[in-house]
Design an enzyme around this catalytic site. Structure first.
Site, PDB file in Angstrom:
ATOM      1  N   GLY A  31      93.067 -61.587  11.136  1.00 39.16           N
ATOM      2  CA  GLY A  31      90.765 -61.419  10.662  1.00 39.16           C
ATOM      3  C   GLY A  31      90.270 -61.871   9.481  1.00 39.16           C
ATOM      4  O   GLY A  31      91.344 -61.393   8.683  1.00 39.16           O
ATOM      5  N   HIS A  37      93.437 -68.859   5.079  1.00 40.33           N
ATOM      6  CA  HIS A  37      93.394 -68.649   6.449  1.00 40.33           C
ATOM      7  C   HIS A  37      92.796 -70.454   7.712  1.00 40.33           C
ATOM      8  O   HIS A  37      94.232 -71.065   7.913  1.00 40.33           O
ATOM      9  CB  HIS A  37      92.931 -67.972   7.282  1.00 40.33           C
ATOM     10  CG  HIS A  37      93.354 -66.479   6.560  1.00 40.33           C
ATOM     11  ND1 HIS A  37      92.059 -65.765   6.338  1.00 40.33           N
ATOM     12  CD2 HIS A  37      94.242 -65.754   6.794  1.00 40.33           C
ATOM     13  CE1 HIS A  37      93.028 -64.299   6.305  1.00 40.33           C
ATOM     14  NE2 HIS A  37      93.974 -64.858   7.073  1.00 40.33           N
ATOM     15  N   GLN A  61     101.510 -52.100  11.307  1.00 35.73           N
ATOM     16  CA  GLN A  61     102.723 -52.544  10.084  1.00 35.73           C
ATOM     17  C   GLN A  61     101.782 -51.675   8.931  1.00 35.73           C
ATOM     18  O   GLN A  61     101.948 -51.958   7.239  1.00 35.73           O
ATOM     19  CB  GLN A  61     102.440 -54.029   9.418  1.00 35.73           C
ATOM     20  CG  GLN A  61     101.097 -54.596   9.373  1.00 35.73           C
ATOM     21  CD  GLN A  61     100.739 -56.190   9.562  1.00 35.73           C
ATOM     22  OE1 GLN A  61     101.519 -57.139  10.662  1.00 35.73           O
ATOM     23  NE2 GLN A  61     100.769 -56.514   8.616  1.00 35.73           N
ATOM     24  N   ASP A 150     101.742 -64.854   0.752  1.00 32.85           N
ATOM     25  CA  ASP A 150     102.444 -63.384   1.063  1.00 32.85           C
ATOM     26  C   ASP A 150     103.991 -63.543   1.358  1.00 32.85           C
ATOM     27  O   ASP A 150     105.124 -64.410   2.307  1.00 32.85           O
ATOM     28  CB  ASP A 150     102.102 -63.037   2.294  1.00 32.85           C
ATOM     29  CG  ASP A 150     100.384 -62.065   2.143  1.00 32.85           C
ATOM     30  OD1 ASP A 150     100.379 -61.224   2.185  1.00 32.85           O
ATOM     31  OD2 ASP A 150      99.714 -63.232   2.793  1.00 32.85           O
TER      32      ASP A 150
HETATM   33  P1  AMP Z   1      96.283 -61.833   6.836  1.00 33.06           P
HETATM   34  O1  AMP Z   1      95.283 -62.434   7.317  1.00 33.06           O
HETATM   35  O2  AMP Z   1      96.341 -61.210   5.118  1.00 33.06           O
HETATM   36  O3  AMP Z   1      97.777 -61.572   7.369  1.00 33.06           O
HETATM   37  O4  AMP Z   1      97.338 -63.629   6.563  1.00 33.06           O
HETATM   38  C1  AMP Z   1      97.362 -64.575   7.364  1.00 33.06           C
HETATM   39  C2  AMP Z   1      98.229 -65.808   7.028  1.00 33.06           C
HETATM   40  O5  AMP Z   1      97.270 -65.841   6.191  1.00 33.06           O
HETATM   41  C3  AMP Z   1      99.862 -65.471   6.307  1.00 33.06           C
HETATM   42  O6  AMP Z   1     100.515 -66.325   5.974  1.00 33.06           O
HETATM   43  C4  AMP Z   1      99.184 -65.261   4.805  1.00 33.06           C
HETATM   44  O7  AMP Z   1      99.813 -65.477   4.015  1.00 33.06           O
HETATM   45  C5  AMP Z   1      97.944 -66.000   4.770  1.00 33.06           C
HETATM   46  N1  AMP Z   1      96.977 -65.655   3.838  1.00 33.06           N
HETATM   47  C6  AMP Z   1      96.565 -64.879   3.296  1.00 33.06           C
HETATM   48  N2  AMP Z   1      95.821 -65.281   2.042  1.00 33.06           N
HETATM   49  C7  AMP Z   1      96.088 -66.527   1.317  1.00 33.06           C
HETATM   50  C8  AMP Z   1      95.834 -67.363   0.686  1.00 33.06           C
HETATM   51  N3  AMP Z   1      95.252 -67.208  -0.203  1.00 33.06           N
HETATM   52  N4  AMP Z   1      96.526 -68.675   0.896  1.00 33.06           N
HETATM   53  C9  AMP Z   1      97.556 -69.135   1.771  1.00 33.06           C
HETATM   54  N5  AMP Z   1      97.655 -68.269   2.679  1.00 33.06           N
HETATM   55  C10 AMP Z   1      96.913 -66.953   3.174  1.00 33.06           C
END
Ligand code: AMP
Length: 282
Positions: A31, A37, A61, A150
């Site tokens: 979120g 995202h 996590q 990530d």
């Molecule tokens: P998170 O909500 O931070 O757990 O991220 C969810 C998904 O979005 C994960 O696969 C992240 O690697 C991806 N994500 C987060 N930030 C970025 C970004 N700046 N560029 C590309 N993908 C992202």
């Protein structure tokens, strides 16, 4: 867009869609959605008939001393942007529904989880792999999109899916940045105005390494020193958690750059721990 919060309902709905011959792409998130995202949702739309986005701040996590309770949250914003981006189903389960009080089963890829972020967050990837497995079992996606931001997480998920023969194709998506180069992240919300203005220096430090590698600097130790020097000069208040040059598939640390390698970093700045990475080559 359908908003579903129970496990039974998401399972039944996805099963029904698959029975109708529809393919499903899943975008797992925690979120507080941003353009990074949304790029994953856009990719998911290209891949499959149905896009499912999960929005779940996964407690397993986070270590007890981490930012689970402070993690930024804006459900209305998330619902609005996921709908605009063409999401079909937004799955937002409560933590109490995702985990039984006596949950006892874990999925781990220790070989890839021990370095980089795993040093300061030893139980993090076990939580990630377990929740992603649970989401795969509930939703049965044909595709799942993960960001290269990530990098270690993406590599671990790919290995988990390969090793356990999970029937899903993992799709890696490019890192999306702010205009000034800072990697987009929900945790950027923790930065003060002053910290935010300095944060793009992390990317600049990585670009410096890329340039030095091209000019013939292939020693990991020397590249680390260059990065540390750059951060110390430009953001004295920051603290480097790690800077590592690793093999892009095995994540094994490299002492010398052969053809190409990933340099991954984590930097503490104020209340945030910021990740970034770059592919460098000779
Ligand atoms: P998170 O909500 O931070 O757990 O991220 C969810 C998904 O979005 C994960 O696969 C992240 O690697 C991806 N994500 C987060 N930030 C970025 C970004 N700046 N560029 C590309 N993908 C992202």
């Amino acid at each position: 867009m359908e908003i579903i919060s129970t496990l039974e309902e998401v399972k039944a709905r996805c099963k029904e869609l698959k029975k109708q011959g529809k393919s499903i792409a899943l975008v797992p998130t925690m979120g507080f959605l941003h353009a990074g995202h949304l790029s994953l949702i856009e990719k998911a739309r290209q891949l499959a008939d149905i896009v499912v986005v999960s929005r779940f701040v996964n407690p397993t996590q986070f270590a007890p001393n981490e930012d689970l309770d402070a993690y930024p949250n804006d459900p209305n914003h998330d619902r609005s942007v996921t709908e605009k981006a063409g999401t079909d189903i937004l799955f937002e389960p409560p933590a109490s529904a995702m985990y039984h009080a006596d949950h006892a089963t874990w999925v781990e890829v220790p070989e890839l989880a021990k370095g980089l972020c795993g040093v300061t967050r030893p139980t993090h990837f076990r939580g990630v792999c377990t929740v992603v497995t649970k989401l795969f079992n509930l939703i049965q996606p044909d595709f799942a999109c993960f960001g290269e931001k990530d990098y270690q997480q993406l590599t671990i998920i790919r290995r988990m899916v390969r090793d356990l023969n999970m029937p899903v194709e993992i799709v890696g998506c490019p890192l999306v940045r702010e205009e000034d180069g800072l990697a987009m992240s929900s945790r950027n919300a923790y930065l003060t105005k002053e910290e935010r203005a300095l944060a793009p220096q992390i990317r600049k430090g990585l670009l410096l390494l890329q340039e030095k590698a091209k000019q013939g600097e292939h020693s990991a130790e020397n590249l680390y020193s260059l990065f540390a020097g750059h951060i110390q000069k430009t953001i004295p208040s920051a603290r480097i958690d790690y800077v590592r040059m690793v093999d892009k598939d095995s994540l094994e640390p490299l002492e010398t750059l052969k053809d190409s390698a990933v340099v991954a970093v984590a930097v503490y700045l104020g209340k945030a721990r910021l990740l970034d990475n770059i592919l460098i080559s000779r």
